[in-house]
Scaffold this active site. Structure first.
Site, PDB file in Angstrom:
ATOM      1  N   ASP A 171      44.886  -6.833 -44.140  1.00  8.61           N
ATOM      2  CA  ASP A 171      44.681  -5.410 -44.381  1.00  8.61           C
ATOM      3  C   ASP A 171      43.200  -5.109 -44.171  1.00  8.61           C
ATOM      4  O   ASP A 171      42.348  -5.633 -44.899  1.00  8.61           O
ATOM      5  CB  ASP A 171      45.097  -5.072 -45.820  1.00  8.61           C
ATOM      6  CG  ASP A 171      44.972  -3.594 -46.154  1.00  8.61           C
ATOM      7  OD1 ASP A 171      44.303  -2.858 -45.407  1.00  8.61           O
ATOM      8  OD2 ASP A 171      45.536  -3.179 -47.177  1.00  8.61           O
ATOM      9  N   PHE A 172      42.887  -4.265 -43.174  1.00  2.83           N
ATOM     10  CA  PHE A 172      41.471  -4.041 -42.864  1.00  2.83           C
ATOM     11  C   PHE A 172      40.727  -3.279 -43.956  1.00  2.83           C
ATOM     12  O   PHE A 172      39.505  -3.186 -43.927  1.00  2.83           O
ATOM     13  CB  PHE A 172      41.269  -3.388 -41.492  1.00  2.83           C
ATOM     14  CG  PHE A 172      42.066  -2.147 -41.202  1.00  2.83           C
ATOM     15  CD1 PHE A 172      42.095  -1.060 -42.061  1.00  2.83           C
ATOM     16  CD2 PHE A 172      42.782  -2.049 -40.006  1.00  2.83           C
ATOM     17  CE1 PHE A 172      42.805   0.088 -41.766  1.00  2.83           C
ATOM     18  CE2 PHE A 172      43.506  -0.901 -39.694  1.00  2.83           C
ATOM     19  CZ  PHE A 172      43.508   0.180 -40.576  1.00  2.83           C
ATOM     20  N   HIS A 189      40.130   7.230 -36.129  1.00  2.63           N
ATOM     21  CA  HIS A 189      40.511   8.648 -36.137  1.00  2.63           C
ATOM     22  C   HIS A 189      41.736   8.911 -37.001  1.00  2.63           C
ATOM     23  O   HIS A 189      42.053  10.067 -37.296  1.00  2.63           O
ATOM     24  CB  HIS A 189      40.716   9.165 -34.711  1.00  2.63           C
ATOM     25  CG  HIS A 189      42.014   8.757 -34.062  1.00  2.63           C
ATOM     26  ND1 HIS A 189      42.568   9.465 -33.026  1.00  2.63           N
ATOM     27  CD2 HIS A 189      42.858   7.718 -34.296  1.00  2.63           C
ATOM     28  CE1 HIS A 189      43.696   8.887 -32.656  1.00  2.63           C
ATOM     29  NE2 HIS A 189      43.892   7.829 -33.402  1.00  2.63           N
TER      30      HIS A 189
END
Length: 279
Positions: A171-172, A189
């Protein structure tokens, strides 16, 4: 019934009807064929599955700031995607189709900064393998949620990069693998500024000072000229908490997470390579 559909699409250039009993596919129609290399079929299916219903609630979003997707699907957009493997797979195919639609011209003439590269949120590996194709000595890491990665190995093997790409799940928002170059492509974005700072701070906790960040995103022009980012901006409003950003906004975002904007390299497409380095 099928004839009615064909007849309505023929004036739009999707089909030709040389005779009343004959139907031919045009080059435009072929872009939706599963048999055509570079087809946009999966892109169209992905957009149909994920855009139509939320956009029926766009007025709610304008009034309340709640993403329309959350109102339509009952949960945040990406939680809804990964809740069903079929949707996660469709998203991967759709994103791969978009990359294919960009064409090799986008990557021609651009070389990543030196070192091992990690593709943050890299889905099925299409972008990473494209970037590594011209550099046989460079190694890469494909990093994404475990729900997104099942089809990645096939893409990597078909690209001939299996011996130099590692697939890592995670999980970033929590952590990212260690590398020299960090590439989030069409990831930031999707998120508001505070969430983007969390992602970039994950990089900062792992990376050494001077590590390079290469963000592949659109850069919104400051004037009224037509640009795809101005429509994608509306899509982000409907689906996520994210937004498209101009050059000054990217600079401020990086600064808030400890990065310095170095340069923006435009491409023949609507995306740019936005390079920054960790202080």
């Amino acid at each position: 019934m099928l004839n009615r559909l064909i007849r309505s699409l023929a004036p739009l250039g999707v089909f030709r009807q040389p005779t009343e009993d004959t139907v031919e596919l045009t080059p435009l129609g072929a872009t939706l064929s599963a048999r055509r290399p570079g087809s946009l079929r999966d892109v169209a299916l992905y957009w149909m599955e994920t855009r139509y219903l939320p956009f029926s609630e766009i007025l709610h979003t304008v009034r309340t700031a709640e993403p329309a997707a959350q109102r339509s699907f009952g949960k945040p957009f990406f939680d809804w995607i990964i809740a069903a493997p079929v949707r996660a797979e469709l998203q991967n195919r759709g994103m791969a189709g978009l990359v294919g639609g960009m064409g090799d011209r986008m990557f021609d003439g651009y070389r990543l900064p030196a070192g091992e590269v990690v593709d943050i949120g890299g889905a099925d590996g299409t972008i990473l393998t494209r970037m590594l194709a011209s550099e046989p000595a460079r190694r890469g890491i494909l990093f994404d949620l475990p729900e997104i990665l099942p089809g990645a190995r096939k893409t990597i093997e078909e690209a001939g990069t299996a011996d130099r790409v590692d697939v890592v799940a995670g999980d970033f928002f929590e952590s990212v693998p260690s590398a020299d170059v960090y590439v989030p492509a069409a990831i930031l974005h999707d998120w508001d500024d505070a969430s983007c700072v969390r992602i970039l701070e994950s990089v900062g906790r792992t990376a050494a000072p001077g590590a390079r960040l290469v963000v592949i995103e659109g850069v919104v022009p400051p004037d009224d000229e037509p640009h795809a980012t101005k429509l994608i901006h509306l899509v982000m409003l409907a689906l996520t908490t994210g937004r498209e950003r101009g050059a000054a906004e990217w600079q401020r975002l990086f600064a808030g997470a400890g990065f310095v904007l170095d340069r923006i390299v435009p491409t023949p497409r609507d995306y740019s390579f936005i390079e920054a380095r960790l202080r």
